[in-house]
Design an enzyme around this catalytic site. Structure first.
Site, PDB file in Angstrom:
ATOM      1  N   THR A 158       0.871  -1.183   0.000  1.00 47.43           N
ATOM      2  CA  THR A 158       0.000   0.000   0.000  1.00 47.43           C
ATOM      3  C   THR A 158       0.904   1.228   0.000  1.00 47.43           C
ATOM      4  OG1 THR A 158      -0.253  -0.255   2.404  1.00 47.43           O
ATOM      5  CG2 THR A 158      -2.034  -1.084   1.021  1.00 47.43           C
ATOM      6  N   LYS A 184       4.061  -6.947   4.082  1.00 54.56           N
ATOM      7  CA  LYS A 184       3.799  -5.571   3.712  1.00 54.56           C
ATOM      8  C   LYS A 184       3.549  -4.780   4.978  1.00 54.56           C
ATOM      9  CE  LYS A 184       0.479  -3.429   3.292  1.00 54.56           C
ATOM     10  NZ  LYS A 184      -0.034  -2.321   4.153  1.00 54.56           N
ATOM     11  N   THR A 195       1.886  -8.732  12.135  1.00 57.16           N
ATOM     12  CA  THR A 195       2.144  -7.458  11.468  1.00 57.16           C
ATOM     13  C   THR A 195       0.973  -7.180  10.553  1.00 57.16           C
ATOM     14  OG1 THR A 195       3.724  -6.160  10.236  1.00 57.16           O
ATOM     15  CG2 THR A 195       3.404  -8.422   9.520  1.00 57.16           C
ATOM     16  N   GLU A 285       6.660   4.857   7.143  1.00 56.67           N
ATOM     17  CA  GLU A 285       6.266   6.010   6.321  1.00 56.67           C
ATOM     18  C   GLU A 285       7.109   7.240   6.659  1.00 56.67           C
ATOM     19  OE1 GLU A 285       1.644   4.659   5.554  1.00 56.67           O
ATOM     20  OE2 GLU A 285       2.096   5.993   7.228  1.00 56.67           O
ATOM     21  N   ASN A 408      -0.051  10.584   5.626  1.00 50.09           N
ATOM     22  CA  ASN A 408      -1.284  10.239   6.337  1.00 50.09           C
ATOM     23  C   ASN A 408      -2.309  11.360   6.345  1.00 50.09           C
ATOM     24  OD1 ASN A 408      -0.992   7.427   7.632  1.00 50.09           O
ATOM     25  ND2 ASN A 408       1.004   8.376   7.894  1.00 50.09           N
ATOM     26  N   SER A 413      -7.962  10.333   0.778  1.00 49.86           N
ATOM     27  CA  SER A 413      -8.397  11.111  -0.383  1.00 49.86           C
ATOM     28  C   SER A 413      -7.391  11.047  -1.524  1.00 49.86           C
ATOM     29  CB  SER A 413      -8.611  12.572   0.026  1.00 49.86           C
ATOM     30  OG  SER A 413      -7.445  13.115   0.623  1.00 49.86           O
TER      31      SER A 413
END
Length: 413
Positions: A158, A184, A195, A285, A408, A413
């Site tokens: 993702t 992932k 996870t 991230e 995030n 959106s």
């Protein structure tokens, strides 16, 4: 999926060997992402034994509920994974989506629906239109191939910036076996039994109960010892499958996890789990640093782990790492708030090999320049000695940067 690869990504990827008894295929169903694969199907040519651990979230996804219900049967013929939609908090529609997917996969493979396992990752609260990929499962079953691990890892990404793969070999009773795994995860990572998504397969012949014990033991010091942002996913799923193909080479079936013939296999499995979990941390991230936090001298191992996680999950500690600031005061803060026993005047803290604090104050030989040099590295070891007992634990985390907020802030959106 981010547009740029994490600076902490592997410089090269391991070559993943085909593994006897399992084939894989991917497809582009357009669930959320355009022009990229978002559905993975694993097919076991013969029933494989299965083990799994799942999120302890009180709001689990529909696929987690589905897998939990099937796990006691101990047998797997197919796994279907989609990215882009978590199928979590989707009510009756979510259960209908899992039912349709399982029915379609069972028909494609020719097995019972209780031999199908499902996983979904992505946005929470959006209904999943399972018809988008249910119709491609027949073709995927035909096209599935064994030499497909890297592409399989890509399909379940993702916000990941790179696919996560790992492989090890071992022997059981003198017979060579292989363990392959994919994972992932990049955000919403603070696992509680697993996870976000990870699938590990071996060609060893191991009974379900023994396989489950191996996985349950292995997850504690690996996946459950890493955190990106302190948030446990609704979709956490880690599954281990054993195809049993090594029986053709003379491997005797293993019925118990304490069988001494499993020693090398257990070590190799734990290496795969650790490798995959650290790859998740390194793809956190927006991450630019990885922190290895080791706590010693706590009252117990459990206390040491809670203290280590208090440090690892602190936004102040993580932002200091992002800014390459040797702010050991934030470590003191995180120890103090952990809820575990600590004595300020016995505390000692190291960044790398540099002791920065001892006996309740700054180290008398403290060097800001030396400590800052440690913080400039991509990998930052942090050690904290509580000075009270023999409890130890190590956890891993990453720094917290502006990029995490950017990813995030507009994820849905």
């Amino acid at each position: 999926m981010s547009g740029s690869v994490s600076p902490l990504a592997p410089k090269s990827f391991v070559s993943m060997p085909p593994l006897r008894g399992v084939r894989m295929a991917t497809a582009s169903a357009g669930i959320k992402y355009k022009n990229r694969t978002d559905v993975l199907m694993m097919v076991f040519d013969r029933p494989a034994t299965v083990a799994g651990v799942f999120t302890r979230s009180k709001c689990p996804s529909a696929p987690v509920d589905f897998c939990r219900a099937n796990l006691p049967h101990g047998s797997a013929r197919a796994v279907v994974v989609n990215s882009g939609n978590a199928n979590a908090f989707t009510g009756l529609k979510g259960r209908q989506a899992t039912a349709l997917t399982a029915k379609s996969a069972a028909a494609a493979v020719g097995c019972a629906e209780n031999e199908v396992y499902l996983a979904s990752t992505g946005v929470i609260g959006e209904p999943l239109d399972a018809t988008k990929f249910a119709g491609v499962l027949d073709r995927m079953q035909v096209e599935a191939t064994g030499d497909f691990w890297f592409e399989a890892a890509k399909a379940i990404m993702t916000t990941d910036t790179y696919p996560k793969v790992s492989t090890r070999s071992a022997e059981i009773g003198g017979v060579a076996v292989t363990i392959n795994g994919i994972a992932k995860g990049a955000g919403m990572i603070a696992p509680d039994m697993a996870t976000m998504l990870s699938f590990v397969v071996t060609d060893a012949d191991i009974a379900p109960a023994a396989l489950q014990a191996l996985l349950s033991d292995g997850v504690g010091p690996t996946f459950n010892s890493m955190t990106v942002d302190s948030d446990t996913s609704t979709s956490d799923t880690l599954m281990l499958f054993a195809t049993g193909a090594a029986a053709e080479d003379g491997q005797a079936r293993i019925e118990r996890a304490d069988d001494p013939r499993l020693a090398a296999f257990r070590a190799a499995l734990n290496e795969v789990l650790k490798d995959l979990s650290l790859q998740v941390v390194r793809d956190g991230e927006g991450a630019t640093k990885m922190l290895e936090i080791t706590v010693t001298g706590a009252e117990s191992d459990a206390a040491a782990k809670r203290i280590a996680l208090s440090i690892a999950n602190s936004p102040l500690v993580k932002t200091a790492a992002a800014g390459e600031d040797a702010n050991w005061g934030r470590i003191v803060m995180a120890v103090g708030k952990s809820g575990e026993m600590a004595d300020r005047d016995r505390l000692a803290i190291w960044f790398g090999d540099i002791r920065v604090a001892v006996n309740g104050e700054r180290d008398p030989d403290y060097s800001e320049a030396a400590a800052s040099d440690v913080m400039k590295a991509q990998d930052i070891p942090v050690k904290v000695d509580i000075g009270l007992g023999a409890g130890t634990a190590t956890v891993w985390t990453c720094d917290l940067t502006k990029e995490y907020v950017a990813i995030n802030g507009d994820y849905r959106s």
